[in-house]
Design an enzyme around this catalytic site. Structure first.
Site, PDB file in Angstrom:
ATOM      1  N   LYS A 111       0.820  -1.221   0.000  1.00  0.00           N
ATOM      2  CA  LYS A 111       0.000   0.000   0.000  1.00  0.00           C
ATOM      3  C   LYS A 111       0.848   1.263   0.000  1.00  0.00           C
ATOM      4  O   LYS A 111       0.440   2.280  -0.553  1.00  0.00           O
ATOM      5  CB  LYS A 111      -0.943   0.008   1.208  1.00  0.00           C
ATOM      6  CG  LYS A 111      -2.121  -0.936   1.060  1.00  0.00           C
ATOM      7  CD  LYS A 111      -3.265  -0.495   1.954  1.00  0.00           C
ATOM      8  CE  LYS A 111      -4.445  -1.455   1.863  1.00  0.00           C
ATOM      9  NZ  LYS A 111      -5.495  -1.144   2.837  1.00  0.00           N
ATOM     10  N   LYS A 194      -7.895  -9.982  -9.483  1.00  0.00           N
ATOM     11  CA  LYS A 194      -9.008 -10.030  -8.538  1.00  0.00           C
ATOM     12  C   LYS A 194     -10.081  -9.015  -8.920  1.00  0.00           C
ATOM     13  O   LYS A 194      -9.755  -7.929  -9.401  1.00  0.00           O
ATOM     14  CB  LYS A 194      -8.482  -9.653  -7.144  1.00  0.00           C
ATOM     15  CG  LYS A 194      -8.715 -10.734  -6.090  1.00  0.00           C
ATOM     16  CD  LYS A 194      -8.004 -10.370  -4.806  1.00  0.00           C
ATOM     17  CE  LYS A 194      -8.992 -10.286  -3.662  1.00  0.00           C
ATOM     18  NZ  LYS A 194      -8.343 -10.142  -2.349  1.00  0.00           N
ATOM     19  N   LYS A 197     -12.769  -2.996  -6.603  1.00  0.00           N
ATOM     20  CA  LYS A 197     -13.560  -1.755  -6.649  1.00  0.00           C
ATOM     21  C   LYS A 197     -12.822  -0.667  -7.409  1.00  0.00           C
ATOM     22  O   LYS A 197     -13.422   0.293  -7.848  1.00  0.00           O
ATOM     23  CB  LYS A 197     -13.863  -1.279  -5.241  1.00  0.00           C
ATOM     24  CG  LYS A 197     -12.597  -1.064  -4.421  1.00  0.00           C
ATOM     25  CD  LYS A 197     -12.648   0.146  -3.533  1.00  0.00           C
ATOM     26  CE  LYS A 197     -11.264   0.368  -2.972  1.00  0.00           C
ATOM     27  NZ  LYS A 197     -10.960   1.725  -2.633  1.00  0.00           N
TER      28      LYS A 197
END
Ligand code: TRP
Length: 332
Positions: A111, A194, A197
């Site tokens: 991240k 995957k 969103k």
């Protein structure tokens, strides 16, 4: 007694992957465990959030849980920031966990990316807050996906170090709860990625608030390969799109990929997609409709979260007291 704690980030754009991979499994836990489900808004702000979106996304996740069948009477559903014990215990854990431990967290590395200097301190300390979420209630079991296993290991390390530093047997060793065939739902546009969103293509995911027209259209447009469907999961090699669509079918039908392969093996994708679209609309339609209804009634959703927070505080209060005493904090 077994107590489950699970957290989900209020990220918005909830999709089929969130539903099949997490939310739906929670529905199945509520009969066997004492469950606390938490919308982790404090974790969300470890990266920049727009305030109005954070509020809306918190309600959206809560609505998705309720619409999927998580009973807010039987379980506790609340958002993290309403129970101050999470922050209080996280601070204590900031002082228990070691820099070295946190430096090894792969999620932080991912991240934070290349620009680590510019990541928030909260993003680095994220796993300590997660440990606090779980241990504030002395939860014994946490349903997690692969990506959260390392954080759960860290939670155990923190619990162990706290117990031994302070000479107490206060925290239980939390166990992961892995679901048998937890479905990893992949993008409809790329079977190797995957479902996410943040994918720029809305056609890559089936949204939790999509209507039946959108569901059917997205499935019709999903990427495939030119061959007939495999008759066995052994033939999924090199065919990620077939594996994904058949996996979604199996999951929605509460069946196995073996059964789905046995039934549709040799058929064309176009035929199968029609069946998949019908199944998806039948299974998701009612959940999505209820979710849209709940999102139109924020007062009700806020009431559920407020009531859940009050009940969570009751469980946390004596545990936090015990922790503070162990640390040596003076209190009345
Ligand atoms: N880190 C989890 C995730 O990103 C969310 C989370 C926060 C969580 N606190 C938790 C999950 C406690 C389980 C238990 O998915």
């Amino acid at each position: 007694m077994k107590r489950i704690f699970s957290g989900v980030q209020p990220t918005g754009n909830l999709h089929l992957g969130n539903y099949l991979g997490a939310i739906r499994n929670w529905v199945r836990l509520q009969d066997d465990y004492d469950c606390i489900f938490c919308v982790v808004d404090m974790h969300a702000i470890t990266v920049r959030q727009k305030p109005e979106e954070l509020t809306a996304n918190t309600r959206e996740v809560a609505a998705a849980m309720i619409a999927s069948g998580v009973d807010p009477k039987k379980n506790i559903i609340f958002n993290q920031s309403q129970v101050s014990g999470h922050a209080e215990l996280a601070w204590i854990f900031n002082c228990v966990a070691r820099l070295g431990w946190l430096s090894r967290m792969t999620q932080f590395k991912e991240k934070a990316g290349k620009d680590k200097e510019n990541a928030s301190v909260g993003l680095f300390a994220y796993p300590n807050l997660m440990a606090a979420d779980i241990l504030l209630y002395k939860a014994t079991h946490v349903p997690v996906g692969e990506d959260q296993k390392q954080h759960l290991e860290l939670t155990r390390d923190i619990a162990q170090k706290f117990n031994s530093d302070f000479g107490v047997d206060l925290f239980p060793m939390v166990e992961p709860l892995i679901f048998g065939a937890a479905t990893r739902v992949m993008s409809l546009k790329n079977g190797a990625a995957k479902m996410s969103k943040s994918d720029p293509s809305d056609n890559s995911r089936i949204g939790m608030t999509d209507d039946s027209g959108a569901i059917a259209r997205k499935i019709r447009k999903a990427k495939t390969d030119p061959h007939p469907l495999p008759a066995s999961p052994k033939e999924f090699d090199g065919r990620p799109e077939a594996a994904n669509l058949m996996g979604i079918y199996a999951s929605l039908a509460d069946s196995t990929v073996e059964d789905v392969c046995a039934r549709f093996g040799g058929e064309q994708f176009s035929t199968f997609k029609q069946h998949l679209a019908d199944l998806a609309v039948a299974k998701l339609g009612p959940v999505q409709e209820e979710m849209r209804r709940l999102m139109g009634d924020p007062a009700y959703v806020d009431g559920v979260l407020g009531d859940g927070a009050a009940r969570a505080r009751e469980i946390a209060r004596p545990i936090l007291k015990e922790i503070q005493e162990a640390v040596g904090f003076l209190g009345a």
